[in-house]
Motif scaffolding. Structure first.
Motif, PDB file in Angstrom:
ATOM      1  N   ARG A 121     -11.585  18.447   0.982  1.00 37.43           N
ATOM      2  CA  ARG A 121     -11.755  19.862   1.342  1.00 37.43           C
ATOM      3  C   ARG A 121     -12.118  19.990   2.809  1.00 37.43           C
ATOM      4  O   ARG A 121     -11.562  20.811   3.539  1.00 37.43           O
ATOM      5  CB  ARG A 121     -12.856  20.498   0.487  1.00 37.43           C
ATOM      6  N   LYS A 122     -13.053  19.145   3.236  1.00 41.32           N
ATOM      7  CA  LYS A 122     -13.507  19.190   4.628  1.00 41.32           C
ATOM      8  C   LYS A 122     -12.323  18.955   5.568  1.00 41.32           C
ATOM      9  O   LYS A 122     -12.220  19.557   6.624  1.00 41.32           O
ATOM     10  CB  LYS A 122     -14.582  18.116   4.848  1.00 41.32           C
ATOM     11  N   ALA A 123     -11.423  18.050   5.171  1.00 45.43           N
ATOM     12  CA  ALA A 123     -10.294  17.691   6.029  1.00 45.43           C
ATOM     13  C   ALA A 123      -9.137  18.671   5.870  1.00 45.43           C
ATOM     14  O   ALA A 123      -8.116  18.547   6.556  1.00 45.43           O
ATOM     15  CB  ALA A 123      -9.820  16.288   5.692  1.00 45.43           C
ATOM     16  N   ASN A 124      -9.307  19.621   4.945  1.00 43.47           N
ATOM     17  CA  ASN A 124      -8.212  20.541   4.671  1.00 43.47           C
ATOM     18  C   ASN A 124      -6.931  19.781   4.323  1.00 43.47           C
ATOM     19  O   ASN A 124      -5.831  20.092   4.794  1.00 43.47           O
ATOM     20  CB  ASN A 124      -7.971  21.423   5.900  1.00 43.47           C
ATOM     21  N   PHE A 125      -7.071  18.777   3.490  1.00 45.69           N
ATOM     22  CA  PHE A 125      -5.991  17.830   3.203  1.00 45.69           C
ATOM     23  C   PHE A 125      -4.890  18.424   2.328  1.00 45.69           C
ATOM     24  O   PHE A 125      -5.159  19.088   1.339  1.00 45.69           O
ATOM     25  CB  PHE A 125      -6.588  16.608   2.495  1.00 45.69           C
ATOM     26  N   LYS A 126      -3.641  18.186   2.735  1.00 52.19           N
ATOM     27  CA  LYS A 126      -2.487  18.543   1.900  1.00 52.19           C
ATOM     28  C   LYS A 126      -1.669  17.270   1.696  1.00 52.19           C
ATOM     29  O   LYS A 126      -1.423  16.549   2.657  1.00 52.19           O
ATOM     30  CB  LYS A 126      -1.598  19.574   2.606  1.00 52.19           C
ATOM     31  N   VAL A 127      -1.225  17.021   0.462  1.00 46.28           N
ATOM     32  CA  VAL A 127      -0.453  15.796   0.255  1.00 46.28           C
ATOM     33  C   VAL A 127       0.888  15.870   0.953  1.00 46.28           C
ATOM     34  O   VAL A 127       1.531  16.909   1.018  1.00 46.28           O
ATOM     35  CB  VAL A 127      -0.180  15.459  -1.237  1.00 46.28           C
ATOM     36  N   ASN A 128       1.308  14.727   1.438  1.00 47.53           N
ATOM     37  CA  ASN A 128       2.532  14.628   2.208  1.00 47.53           C
ATOM     38  C   ASN A 128       3.359  13.498   1.598  1.00 47.53           C
ATOM     39  O   ASN A 128       2.958  12.340   1.618  1.00 47.53           O
ATOM     40  CB  ASN A 128       2.125  14.316   3.655  1.00 47.53           C
ATOM     41  N   LEU A 129       4.479  13.844   1.005  1.00 52.85           N
ATOM     42  CA  LEU A 129       5.305  12.836   0.332  1.00 52.85           C
ATOM     43  C   LEU A 129       5.945  11.884   1.331  1.00 52.85           C
ATOM     44  O   LEU A 129       6.297  12.274   2.437  1.00 52.85           O
ATOM     45  CB  LEU A 129       6.395  13.528  -0.477  1.00 52.85           C
ATOM     46  N   ASN A 130       6.073  10.620   0.904  1.00 53.52           N
ATOM     47  CA  ASN A 130       6.758   9.614   1.716  1.00 53.52           C
ATOM     48  C   ASN A 130       6.177   9.412   3.105  1.00 53.52           C
ATOM     49  O   ASN A 130       6.888   9.254   4.085  1.00 53.52           O
ATOM     50  CB  ASN A 130       8.240   9.946   1.844  1.00 53.52           C
ATOM     51  N   LEU A 131       4.897   9.436   3.131  1.00 56.68           N
ATOM     52  CA  LEU A 131       4.212   9.163   4.384  1.00 56.68           C
ATOM     53  C   LEU A 131       4.302   7.666   4.682  1.00 56.68           C
ATOM     54  O   LEU A 131       4.164   6.837   3.797  1.00 56.68           O
ATOM     55  CB  LEU A 131       2.743   9.563   4.206  1.00 56.68           C
ATOM     56  N   GLN A 132       4.588   7.304   5.932  1.00 61.56           N
ATOM     57  CA  GLN A 132       4.538   5.896   6.316  1.00 61.56           C
ATOM     58  C   GLN A 132       3.077   5.554   6.561  1.00 61.56           C
ATOM     59  O   GLN A 132       2.489   5.984   7.535  1.00 61.56           O
ATOM     60  CB  GLN A 132       5.399   5.683   7.579  1.00 61.56           C
ATOM     61  N   LEU A 133       2.492   4.786   5.623  1.00 57.68           N
ATOM     62  CA  LEU A 133       1.049   4.567   5.738  1.00 57.68           C
ATOM     63  C   LEU A 133       0.744   3.350   6.591  1.00 57.68           C
ATOM     64  O   LEU A 133       1.511   2.394   6.619  1.00 57.68           O
ATOM     65  CB  LEU A 133       0.462   4.369   4.346  1.00 57.68           C
ATOM     66  N   ALA A 162       0.837  -1.204   0.000  1.00 52.67           N
ATOM     67  CA  ALA A 162       0.000   0.000   0.000  1.00 52.67           C
ATOM     68  C   ALA A 162       0.870   1.252   0.000  1.00 52.67           C
ATOM     69  O   ALA A 162       0.649   2.180  -0.776  1.00 52.67           O
ATOM     70  CB  ALA A 162      -0.930  -0.008   1.213  1.00 52.67           C
ATOM     71  N   SER A 163       1.871   1.266   0.862  1.00 57.64           N
ATOM     72  CA  SER A 163       2.749   2.435   0.928  1.00 57.64           C
ATOM     73  C   SER A 163       3.427   2.685  -0.402  1.00 57.64           C
ATOM     74  O   SER A 163       3.497   3.815  -0.873  1.00 57.64           O
ATOM     75  CB  SER A 163       3.832   2.238   1.997  1.00 57.64           C
ATOM     76  N   ASP A 164       3.936   1.598  -1.009  1.00 59.08           N
ATOM     77  CA  ASP A 164       4.621   1.744  -2.291  1.00 59.08           C
ATOM     78  C   ASP A 164       3.716   2.387  -3.336  1.00 59.08           C
ATOM     79  O   ASP A 164       4.085   3.359  -3.984  1.00 59.08           O
ATOM     80  CB  ASP A 164       5.059   0.371  -2.826  1.00 59.08           C
ATOM     81  N   VAL A 165       2.527   1.801  -3.503  1.00 62.54           N
ATOM     82  CA  VAL A 165       1.632   2.280  -4.560  1.00 62.54           C
ATOM     83  C   VAL A 165       1.184   3.705  -4.291  1.00 62.54           C
ATOM     84  O   VAL A 165       1.246   4.571  -5.171  1.00 62.54           O
ATOM     85  CB  VAL A 165       0.376   1.394  -4.659  1.00 62.54           C
ATOM     86  N   ILE A 166       0.732   3.947  -3.060  1.00 62.09           N
ATOM     87  CA  ILE A 166       0.169   5.265  -2.779  1.00 62.09           C
ATOM     88  C   ILE A 166       1.246   6.342  -2.869  1.00 62.09           C
ATOM     89  O   ILE A 166       1.028   7.398  -3.460  1.00 62.09           O
ATOM     90  CB  ILE A 166      -0.531   5.269  -1.411  1.00 62.09           C
ATOM     91  N   ASN A 167       2.429   6.039  -2.325  1.00 65.79           N
ATOM     92  CA  ASN A 167       3.487   7.043  -2.415  1.00 65.79           C
ATOM     93  C   ASN A 167       3.891   7.308  -3.861  1.00 65.79           C
ATOM     94  O   ASN A 167       4.213   8.437  -4.231  1.00 65.79           O
ATOM     95  CB  ASN A 167       4.708   6.625  -1.593  1.00 65.79           C
TER      96      ASN A 167
END
Ligand code: ARG
Length: 565
Positions: A462-474, A90-95
């Motif tokens: 939008r509701k979560a005010n989400f910003k992408v974060n690179l290399n997140l450990q999911l 999952a981490s590989d694909v999503i990142n």
């Protein structure tokens, strides 16, 4: 790294040269269902060499294989089933998707070579038919898909703007035409003239003769004939252009049949020099018996050229102009005989590149189960149909989200997308029944359903005010297996694009994106995405990745994705 490669390597390590890792890789299968793991290795091929039963080989190997890269490994009968470490996958694909965004799945197979697409190609002075809609929509999508694979698509509208029908039309106009009426409603009036002359010609062969004479004049550059032709052409193009604008499709070239007028002599010369041209009752033909095809008529006895003569000139012109890696013709299946002849004649002329020409055929559309027929009044007029689709979409938006900004724009994206998606979702060789209500529905396997899934994700983000974060450990440990289906689909996107390209089949991608949208909606129904737990960020990043691929899939189908609807 590709999980199948890892599996092949760990097995190879235990087999001491019995099988190479490449060979093992080829043997790997997908288990019949997800409970049986993600990758399966069948042991049958080892039985002879090892003098043991496949079952025993599986049981023994499982004991030895290094399990550290996997969640677990099991022997089930003659199979070894590998369960991937889902969090790592999952981490590989999503990142990767977060990193590459919409260029995830890009493959540089084409290396910048051209692919020409002969597409849309309606006939001047006739209504833009549903067959031309199919050609436009299917080819536009194939163009986007090939572009993603590193080719440069060249969209060519091979307008039907030449041929004996213009002789018919000019004859009719000279007899019954009304300039004002044609100016006011060009296609309607010209069609009326065309229908009338065809009907009258059945009892009055004199008209046929006149039409033939007019077409010859046209081919010989007669001023009066050319002026009328030009006028009909200009008026028709204005109408066609309105449809293309609504559908958001454009072309690199509008060189239609007439463009090849001064390029057909060369073809005839070449055929003559190669000794391929045969006289038959005054006409010139190419014999294609060895291809099991009817002879191709290149020139009629009065010297007039034919549809195939212009297609021969067009094929050669395209090879010289674009040096295509592939030359794709998206045209109805009823013309498959024509394209076989076209390729065969070019092959006879010694052009090896004729092998790179592909007729991408498609089936017929019906309405209320009946064949479409202009004469019988069972017609779908494209422009009013598009307008109605937009209208119906607007109505649904007004019911669901009356406060939406840019409602008209969104309604256009939804209405046009609905028609395109419905066309693209069935295997192209199958026709379909044209049903506007089904097309624009927000439920079922429709364009709006997919667009809506994306809009829903955008609203959550939008509701979560989400910003992408690179290399997140999911991590997804807490919410069971709901997310795994999504991850698997995301992982499959690049091979799905490739498969759609290889088969010239946008439906593969349309079906894929339906699956992805449905899978997201199941996830959304079972998982509380916005819950304030340690996994919230992972869940948001997952649905963000899903939205990237939903949008990219729709883009490859020529469909827009409203952020809100
Ligand atoms: N104008 C033709 C028709 O409506 C289609 C042309 C297809 N393209 C070609 N190169 N022959 O039937």
């Amino acid at each position: 790294m590709n999980e199948k490669k890892i599996v092949a390597q760990v097995i190879a390590k235990e087999l001491n040269d019995e099988l190479t890792s490449d060979k093992i890789y080829e043997l790997l299968e997908s288990p019949k269902n997800i409970e049986m793991g993600d990758i399966a290795f069948p042991t049958f091929s080892l039985a002879k060499k090892l003098h043991k039963s496949p079952q025993m080989i599986a049981t023994e190997l499982v004991e030895k294989i290094d399990v550290s890269s996997f969640e677990k490994i099991e022997a089930t009968g003659p199979y070894i089933n590998f369960f991937l470490d889902k969090n790592a996958v999952a981490s590989d694909v999503i990142n990767e998707i977060v990193d590459k965004s919409e260029s995830y799945g890009n493959q540089n197979i084409g290396q910048g070579r051209n692919v020409t697409l002969d597409m849309s190609s309606p006939n001047i002075a006739k209504p833009f038919g549903i067959g031309h809609l199919r050609s436009t929509v299917i080819a536009d999508s194939i163009a986007f898909i090939y572009e993603k694979l590193g080719y440069i698509p060249v969209r060519i509208n091979h307008l039907g703007d030449w041929g004996k029908q213009f002789g018919m039309l000019i004859t009719a106009y000279e007899l019954w035409g009304d300039e004002e009426a044609v100016k006011a409603h060009p296609i309607d009036e010209l069609l009326k003239l065309y229908v009338k002359i065809n009907a009258e010609a059945e009892t009055n062969p004199q008209l046929d003769e006149e039409a033939r004479a007019w077409f010859l004049k046209l081919e010989n550059g007669d001023k009066e004939a050319l002026a009328l032709w030009q006028w009909f052409r200009d008026e028709s193009l204005i109408e066609f252009q309105r449809i293309y604008d609504k559908m958001n499709v454009s072309f690199a070239s509008m060189n239609g049949e007439a463009f090849y007028n001064d390029k057909m002599d060369e073809i005839v010369d070449l055929l003559e020099k190669k000794g391929l041209l045969i006289e038959s009752q005054g006409a010139s033909i190419v014999d294609l018996q060895k291809y099991n095809l009817n002879p191709a008529m290149i020139k009629k006895s009065d010297g007039a050229t034919l549809y195939i003569t212009r297609d021969l000139a067009a094929a050669l012109y395209r090879k010289r102009t674009y040096d295509f890696a592939k030359s794709i013709y998206v045209v109805g299946n009823e013309q498959s005989g024509h394209f076989k002849q076209l390729k065969a004649v070019l092959k006879e002329m010694g052009y090896a590149w004729s092998d790179d020409m592909v007729h991408v055929a498609f089936g017929l559309v019906t309405k209320d189960g009946k064949k479409l027929s202009t004469r019988k009044g069972n017609v779908i007029l494209l422009e009013p149909t598009i307008d109605e689709a937009i209208e119906r979409s607007l109505k649904q938006i007004n019911d669901k989200n009356p406060k939406l900004a840019n409602k008209e724009k969104v309604a256009t994206q939804v209405g046009v997308g609905a028609i395109k998606f419905y066309d693209l979702k069935t295997d192209r060789m199958n026709g379909y029944d044209f049903n506007l209500e089904k097309m624009v529905s927000f439920e079922g396997e429709t364009g709006p359903y997919v667009q809506y899934a994306n809009a829903r994700i955008q609203s959550i983000l939008r509701k979560a005010n989400f910003k992408v974060n690179l290399n997140l450990q999911l991590s997804f440990l807490e919410n069971g297996s709901e997310h795994w289906e999504l991850i698997t689909l995301l992982k499959d996107f690049p091979t799905t694009v490739k498969r759609a390209a290889d088969k010239y089949e946008p439906s593969i991608l349309a079906k894929y994106v339906i699956n992805l949208a449905q899978s997201f909606n199941r996830y959304y129904a079972h998982v509380r995405i916005l819950d304030e737990t340690s996994e919230r960020e992972s869940r948001l990043t997952l649905i963000y990745a899903v939205s990237v691929i939903l949008k990219e899939s729709l883009r490859l189908l020529g469909i827009e994705s409203p952020e809100e609807m």
